[in-house]
Design a protein around this motif. Structure first.
Motif, PDB file in Angstrom:
ATOM      1  N   PHE A  46    -113.836 -18.449  38.143  1.00 12.61           N
ATOM      2  CA  PHE A  46    -113.045 -17.431  37.447  1.00 12.61           C
ATOM      3  C   PHE A  46    -113.336 -16.097  38.131  1.00 12.61           C
ATOM      4  N   LYS A  47    -112.355 -15.216  38.140  1.00 14.71           N
ATOM      5  CA  LYS A  47    -112.525 -13.933  38.821  1.00 14.71           C
ATOM      6  C   LYS A  47    -113.153 -12.911  37.866  1.00 14.71           C
ATOM      7  N   ILE A  48    -114.246 -12.316  38.313  1.00 12.95           N
ATOM      8  CA  ILE A  48    -114.897 -11.262  37.517  1.00 12.95           C
ATOM      9  C   ILE A  48    -115.151 -10.078  38.425  1.00 12.95           C
ATOM     10  N   ASP A  49    -114.712  -8.900  38.008  1.00 11.53           N
ATOM     11  CA  ASP A  49    -114.905  -7.680  38.811  1.00 11.53           C
ATOM     12  C   ASP A  49    -114.456  -7.889  40.263  1.00 11.53           C
ATOM     13  N   GLN A  69    -106.623 -44.211  18.565  1.00  8.98           N
ATOM     14  CA  GLN A  69    -107.021 -43.840  19.934  1.00  8.98           C
ATOM     15  C   GLN A  69    -106.303 -42.599  20.494  1.00  8.98           C
ATOM     16  N   PHE A  70    -106.132 -41.575  19.657  1.00  7.55           N
ATOM     17  CA  PHE A  70    -105.530 -40.357  20.192  1.00  7.55           C
ATOM     18  C   PHE A  70    -106.156 -39.138  19.539  1.00  7.55           C
ATOM     19  N   ALA A  71    -105.878 -37.972  20.100  1.00  6.30           N
ATOM     20  CA  ALA A  71    -106.324 -36.701  19.516  1.00  6.30           C
ATOM     21  C   ALA A  71    -105.383 -35.602  19.999  1.00  6.30           C
ATOM     22  N   TRP A  72    -105.507 -34.420  19.401  1.00 11.96           N
ATOM     23  CA  TRP A  72    -104.733 -33.263  19.852  1.00 11.96           C
ATOM     24  C   TRP A  72    -105.697 -32.136  20.228  1.00 11.96           C
ATOM     25  N   GLN A  73    -105.445 -31.491  21.369  1.00 13.44           N
ATOM     26  CA  GLN A  73    -106.181 -30.279  21.753  1.00 13.44           C
ATOM     27  C   GLN A  73    -105.350 -29.080  21.294  1.00 13.44           C
ATOM     28  N   ILE A  74    -105.993 -28.143  20.603  1.00 13.05           N
ATOM     29  CA  ILE A  74    -105.280 -26.996  20.014  1.00 13.05           C
ATOM     30  C   ILE A  74    -105.779 -25.683  20.617  1.00 13.05           C
ATOM     31  N   PHE A  75    -104.856 -24.810  21.009  1.00 10.93           N
ATOM     32  CA  PHE A  75    -105.211 -23.505  21.590  1.00 10.93           C
ATOM     33  C   PHE A  75    -104.355 -22.409  20.951  1.00 10.93           C
ATOM     34  N   THR A 123    -104.538 -19.239  26.158  1.00 10.90           N
ATOM     35  CA  THR A 123    -103.597 -20.103  26.905  1.00 10.90           C
ATOM     36  C   THR A 123    -103.511 -19.711  28.386  1.00 10.90           C
ATOM     37  N   HIS A 124    -103.818 -18.459  28.719  1.00 10.75           N
ATOM     38  CA  HIS A 124    -103.782 -18.066  30.150  1.00 10.75           C
ATOM     39  C   HIS A 124    -104.924 -18.723  30.937  1.00 10.75           C
ATOM     40  N   GLU A 172    -102.671 -28.379  35.081  1.00 10.35           N
ATOM     41  CA  GLU A 172    -102.175 -29.661  34.560  1.00 10.35           C
ATOM     42  C   GLU A 172    -101.517 -29.504  33.186  1.00 10.35           C
ATOM     43  N   TYR A 173    -101.761 -28.374  32.503  1.00 13.43           N
ATOM     44  CA  TYR A 173    -101.130 -28.135  31.194  1.00 13.43           C
ATOM     45  C   TYR A 173     -99.699 -27.626  31.360  1.00 13.43           C
ATOM     46  N   LYS A 174     -99.356 -27.215  32.577  1.00 11.79           N
ATOM     47  CA  LYS A 174     -98.032 -26.623  32.798  1.00 11.79           C
ATOM     48  C   LYS A 174     -97.007 -27.632  33.311  1.00 11.79           C
TER      49      LYS A 174
END
Length: 496
Positions: free
Chosen positions: A136-139, A323-329, A334-335, A340-342
């Motif tokens: 991740f970009k920092i400074d 055998q399933f689940a949901w990921q919530i954001f 979201t940024h 792979e989410y796009k």
């Protein structure tokens, strides 16, 4: 028998471990034939399906310049690569496997990782920093995290193509559509392989055999037999050719099984994806919450960096109802979601309010879901700042399952949710080898002339694994197997 071949060393499989073995054996003077079960277009086993991310020990930027001499000054200036020592790597191997990893094998893996990277580099495999997924970009600086910083150019495909090209240039023969079925052996040891070549039973007589044909993740029957109930329902990722014959052939002649036979690298990925390649995985879950059909959380999403938790998440999803689940954001994070989410094909829903989201989560109890989110939001320690680059200690308190890091209340729409299931990548159980990669028999003696490397070696990984260590293990032990098999051939020629 319709026909047979003669050579010094036969390598079963044609992925990363197998090709490292073939190259090492060839550069140590042996004639080598590789048997690849797949057609040429699908060569390379699971290695082809990876990002090509590879984990190795390095002390700092000078070490990295040896692996990537192409790094520009500009890249060096904008990157904080840190260091990742042999001790760090060894400690990760121990910690992630609950201290069950075979200490001798883990010590070889970590201790030889850097020199093996240099060896790969000398054999024309090229590496680049993983700016996109591991920093991740920092400074204004890219800060790398989690001990994994490079991938092969062109990903898994690039790695396999480079290794195959190098093997070809060195004079290694590869047969495709060649499925090994049986080891030729007697009391003196292993003398070759019986295989089906384009459907015809064929033999290759050799002085030594190296098995590097992967595990059994794509074999429904073996998955269910060894991993247990419900694993027939897991979605196999990677190569459809990894069905366990390499392991089976060795067990049939008395090889010792070893390692975590009920364990596997299993990730959370898209519930309905057609393709289970890299786009299947959904690995940004540390920044949100994961709920099951009962609307309940069942895992500490922020236990550690995803490199260290993703390979065990699939098993937990498989244990949930249906055998399933949901990921919530929510919109605060979201940024940060990976590419792979796009993808157009993802199973996702979007809503401006939590109530609207609850009504769209297929298979989830809406009341219980809203109750879970309410309790979670109230439990977040808001006084600790959120920082995606470190384990920030921003946690929840007082929940049945607390979130240890990166906990943000879900309170800013629009909200996004992604349906996931269990995808199995590779199995952890396999054959017992010694430090020379010689396959051990049931009384812990080496089977003369039989070596093994790659995913079918048991004992390295239990429950979980540090991302990128599978490819590294394939290269390290593949190289050792090739060198030792070549030495074995030379010794036997002298003794004849």
């Amino acid at each position: 028998m319709s026909s047979h071949y003669e050579t010094d060393i036969v390598v079963v499989g044609a992925g990363n471990a197998a090709m490292c073995a073939a190259i090492a054996a060839r550069e140590n003077g042996a004639n080598v034939m590789v048997l690849e079960k797949s057609p040429e277009a699908e060569k390379g086993g699971n290695s082809t399906y990876t990002h090509g991310s590879i984990r190795f020990a390095y002390n700092g930027v000078e070490d990295l310049k040896q692996i990537m001499p192409e790094l520009t000054q500009e890249e060096l200036d904008m990157s904080d690569f840190g260091s990742y020592t042999e001790e760090d790597f060894f400690e990760d191997m121990c910690k992630l496997t609950d201290y069950r990893t075979d200490p001798e094998l883990a010590s070889i893996l970590t201790g030889k990782s850097f020199e093996t990277m240099k060896w790969l580099r000398n054999h024309k495999v090229r590496f680049v920093p993983i700016y996109g997924r591991q920093a991740f970009k920092i400074d204004g600086k890219f800060k790398f995290w989690g001990g994994m910083i490079v991938e092969s150019v062109g990903g898994g495909h690039g790695l396999i193509d480079s290794l195959h090209q190098e093997a070809k240039d060195l004079g290694v023969t590869v047969l495709y559509d060649a499925m090994a079925t049986e080891l030729i052996h007697d009391d003196e040891g292993v003398h070759g392989v019986i295989f089906k070549h384009k459907g015809k039973t064929t033999e290759v007589h050799a002085k030594s055999v190296i098995i590097a044909s992967g595990g059994f993740h794509a074999n429904t029957e073996m998955r269910t037999r060894y991993l247990g109930p419900k694993w027939d329902l897991a979605r196999p990722r990677g190569s459809r050719f990894n069905t366990g014959e390499g392991i089976q052939m060795a067990l049939n002649i008395g090889a010792m099984p070893h390692g975590n036979w009920s364990g596997a690298h299993a990730v959370g990925g898209d519930r309905y994806a057609e393709s289970l390649g890299e786009g299947f995985q959904k690995l940004s879950y540390p920044f949100g919450i994961i709920v099951n059909g009962d609307g309940k959380r069942f895992v500490d999403e922020g236990e550690d960096f995803r490199n260290y938790t993703y390979a065990k998440l699939g098993r937990l999803i498989l244990e949930q109802p249906n055998q399933f689940a949901w990921q919530i954001f929510d919109s605060k994070v979201t940024h940060l979601l990976r590419d792979e989410y796009k993808l157009r094909t993802v199973t996702k829903v979007k809503a401006n309010t939590l109530e609207e989201l609850a009504s769209k989560l297929e298979g989830v109890d809406p009341e219980k879901f809203l109750q879970t989110v309410k309790e979670y939001n109230e439990a977040v320690r808001q006084d600790v700042p959120f920082n995606p680059n470190i384990k920030d200690g921003r946690k929840t308190e007082g929940l049945a399952i607390n979130k240890s890091n990166w906990a943000n209340p879900l309170d800013e729409g629009p909200f996004e949710a992604y349906a996931v299931t269990c995808g199995i990548t590779f199995t952890f159980g396999g054959l017992k080898i010694n430090s020379q990669t010689e396959v051990q028999d049931l009384i812990s003696q080496s089977i003369p002339g039989l070596y093994a490397a790659g995913e079918l070696v048991g004992g390295l990984f239990y429950f979980n694994y540090p991302g990128g260590s599978g490819l590294m293990a394939g290269s390290v032990f593949g190289k050792i197997a090739g060198e030792n098999a070549a030495q074995y051939v030379k010794r036997n020629l002298i003794n004849q």
